[in-house]
Design a protein around this motif. Sequence first.
Motif, PDB file in Angstrom:
ATOM      1  N   GLN A  70     -51.425 -75.477 -40.040  1.00 24.37           N
ATOM      2  CA  GLN A  70     -52.480 -74.700 -40.704  1.00 24.37           C
ATOM      3  C   GLN A  70     -52.788 -75.260 -42.088  1.00 24.37           C
ATOM      4  OE1 GLN A  70     -50.744 -70.783 -40.569  1.00 24.37           O
ATOM      5  NE2 GLN A  70     -51.648 -70.299 -38.580  1.00 24.37           N
ATOM      6  N   ARG A  71     -51.740 -75.682 -42.814  1.00 22.93           N
ATOM      7  CA  ARG A  71     -51.948 -76.247 -44.151  1.00 22.93           C
ATOM      8  C   ARG A  71     -52.785 -77.523 -44.076  1.00 22.93           C
ATOM      9  NH1 ARG A  71     -50.564 -80.095 -47.280  1.00 22.93           N
ATOM     10  NH2 ARG A  71     -49.244 -81.100 -45.726  1.00 22.93           N
ATOM     11  N   GLU A 106     -59.079 -67.135 -44.082  1.00 23.03           N
ATOM     12  CA  GLU A 106     -59.251 -68.591 -44.114  1.00 23.03           C
ATOM     13  C   GLU A 106     -58.492 -69.256 -42.972  1.00 23.03           C
ATOM     14  OE1 GLU A 106     -59.901 -69.344 -48.925  1.00 23.03           O
ATOM     15  OE2 GLU A 106     -57.899 -69.497 -48.034  1.00 23.03           O
ATOM     16  N   ILE A 107     -57.278 -68.764 -42.708  1.00 25.44           N
ATOM     17  CA  ILE A 107     -56.469 -69.304 -41.599  1.00 25.44           C
ATOM     18  C   ILE A 107     -57.141 -68.988 -40.256  1.00 25.44           C
ATOM     19  CG2 ILE A 107     -54.287 -69.006 -40.350  1.00 25.44           C
ATOM     20  CD1 ILE A 107     -52.925 -68.787 -43.113  1.00 25.44           C
ATOM     21  N   SER A 123     -60.527 -78.856 -44.083  1.00 21.62           N
ATOM     22  CA  SER A 123     -61.681 -78.062 -43.636  1.00 21.62           C
ATOM     23  C   SER A 123     -62.790 -78.076 -44.691  1.00 21.62           C
ATOM     24  CB  SER A 123     -61.237 -76.641 -43.347  1.00 21.62           C
ATOM     25  OG  SER A 123     -60.761 -76.009 -44.519  1.00 21.62           O
ATOM     26  N   THR A 135     -47.149 -73.412 -39.475  1.00 20.19           N
ATOM     27  CA  THR A 135     -47.559 -73.263 -40.876  1.00 20.19           C
ATOM     28  C   THR A 135     -48.044 -74.589 -41.455  1.00 20.19           C
ATOM     29  OG1 THR A 135     -46.003 -71.439 -41.196  1.00 20.19           O
ATOM     30  CG2 THR A 135     -46.787 -72.553 -43.183  1.00 20.19           C
ATOM     31  N   HIS A 190     -56.850 -65.172 -47.733  1.00 19.25           N
ATOM     32  CA  HIS A 190     -56.097 -66.302 -47.173  1.00 19.25           C
ATOM     33  C   HIS A 190     -55.916 -66.140 -45.657  1.00 19.25           C
ATOM     34  CE1 HIS A 190     -53.365 -69.658 -47.003  1.00 19.25           C
ATOM     35  NE2 HIS A 190     -52.438 -68.894 -46.441  1.00 19.25           N
ATOM     36  N   MET A 242     -67.625 -68.433 -46.693  1.00 18.47           N
ATOM     37  CA  MET A 242     -66.712 -67.777 -45.758  1.00 18.47           C
ATOM     38  C   MET A 242     -67.387 -66.563 -45.113  1.00 18.47           C
ATOM     39  SD  MET A 242     -62.894 -66.189 -46.452  1.00 18.47           S
ATOM     40  CE  MET A 242     -63.421 -64.605 -47.076  1.00 18.47           C
ATOM     41  N   LYS A 273     -54.890 -78.410 -41.741  1.00 18.14           N
ATOM     42  CA  LYS A 273     -56.263 -78.100 -41.337  1.00 18.14           C
ATOM     43  C   LYS A 273     -57.059 -77.449 -42.470  1.00 18.14           C
ATOM     44  CE  LYS A 273     -55.468 -77.863 -36.372  1.00 18.14           C
ATOM     45  NZ  LYS A 273     -55.192 -77.005 -35.216  1.00 18.14           N
ATOM     46  N   LEU A 274     -56.392 -76.608 -43.283  1.00 19.45           N
ATOM     47  CA  LEU A 274     -57.068 -75.997 -44.427  1.00 19.45           C
ATOM     48  C   LEU A 274     -57.471 -77.063 -45.446  1.00 19.45           C
ATOM     49  CD1 LEU A 274     -55.094 -72.688 -45.159  1.00 19.45           C
ATOM     50  CD2 LEU A 274     -57.541 -72.892 -44.682  1.00 19.45           C
ATOM     51  N   GLU A 275     -56.586 -78.031 -45.650  1.00 16.58           N
ATOM     52  CA  GLU A 275     -56.874 -79.118 -46.588  1.00 16.58           C
ATOM     53  C   GLU A 275     -58.078 -79.948 -46.143  1.00 16.58           C
ATOM     54  OE1 GLU A 275     -53.630 -81.713 -47.382  1.00 16.58           O
ATOM     55  OE2 GLU A 275     -52.624 -80.317 -48.729  1.00 16.58           O
ATOM     56  N   ILE A 295     -59.907 -71.365 -39.337  1.00 22.78           N
ATOM     57  CA  ILE A 295     -59.583 -72.744 -38.955  1.00 22.78           C
ATOM     58  C   ILE A 295     -60.029 -72.947 -37.498  1.00 22.78           C
ATOM     59  CG2 ILE A 295     -57.704 -74.370 -38.475  1.00 22.78           C
ATOM     60  CD1 ILE A 295     -56.108 -72.964 -40.710  1.00 22.78           C
TER      61      ILE A 295
END
Length: 351
Positions: A344-345, A93-94, A351, A341, A90, A1, A347-349, A97
């Motif tokens: 975003q969830r 992290e968002i 990424s 939301t 967090h 990161m 895309k985080l999963e 994305i």
Amino acid sequence: MIERLEIIYNRYKELENELVNPEILNDYAKMTKLSKEKASLESTVEKYHEYKKITSEIEELKSLVNDPDMGEMASLELEEKQARLPELTHELEILLIPKDENDGKDIIMEIRGAAGGDEANIFAGDLYRMYTRYAEKQGWKTEVINEVEGTAGGFSQVEFSIKGDNVYSKLKFESGSHRVQRVPETESQGRIQTSTATVAVMPEAEDIDFELDMNEIRIDITRSSGCGGQGVNTTDSAVRLTHIPTGIIVYSQTERSQIKNKEIALKIMKTRLYDLKLREKEAAEGAERRNKIGTGDRAEKIRTYNYPQNRVTDHRIGFSVMNLDKVMDGDLDAIIEALITEDQRIKLENS
């Protein structure tokens, strides 16, 4: 990161230097593009500064914990900073994305009455009011660019622009088929009827995004009909454009001036072709489409507005609110935030 954040920070500094370069300042298109890129990185850079500051403070406080004079105060402050760190991580992290390149754009929205005859057109009018009220609450500007009124009210078709900050980022999930369940004004027996209207949300194309080849456009000038006040059917001011390769047709008659109608029609045509280009790109990148909330296709049923139960349900994320009356008055925040939301969830999963 941290490596990715350093790359972003370094790019941000490069952009700051480029934007004071006289050569760039004299090139409007380049300057606009670089300014937008810099603006898109700003929130991430600011958050990264906060992250670096808090991690530095944590290390400093750790060295003071055993100090006889400052240890107690340092321990309390250290606990507070350490509690903030996961939340800040967090948030970063968002922000990391991959962004939709169109999120900052204005949009053209098209609403059509679909299944349900007059009631579908009335519902299309209700959706138009809902979105314009929401836009008003966001401080955005709306402008009708084409409309065909329904015989019993509402619209069989209405196209309008919404301009403001990050319009597409908030409204891009509204494309699809919207269903209403209620007793129509046109129903004398008091029976609940299901009708639908379709919504299309298109990021407004800019010159740097898409260049329209006028050799591929057929222009027809016709007489206005159905709206325009006293100018209706008195002047040949309406403009119909046909994009020959795709068969896309755009019609504009809201202005009395033929020149203005042509400008509006060209803007809609450019936006429609840009939207088509984006959809073709998504279709070629199948995985990216699967990682989205819905397809954005007009035929996809995305939401039901149930009047007897005062309920709105978004079927893509299984989310319901029991305040349909407020939603129809433009209170869309809860639904839109839930969609963002979930996006975003996903895309985080992935990424």
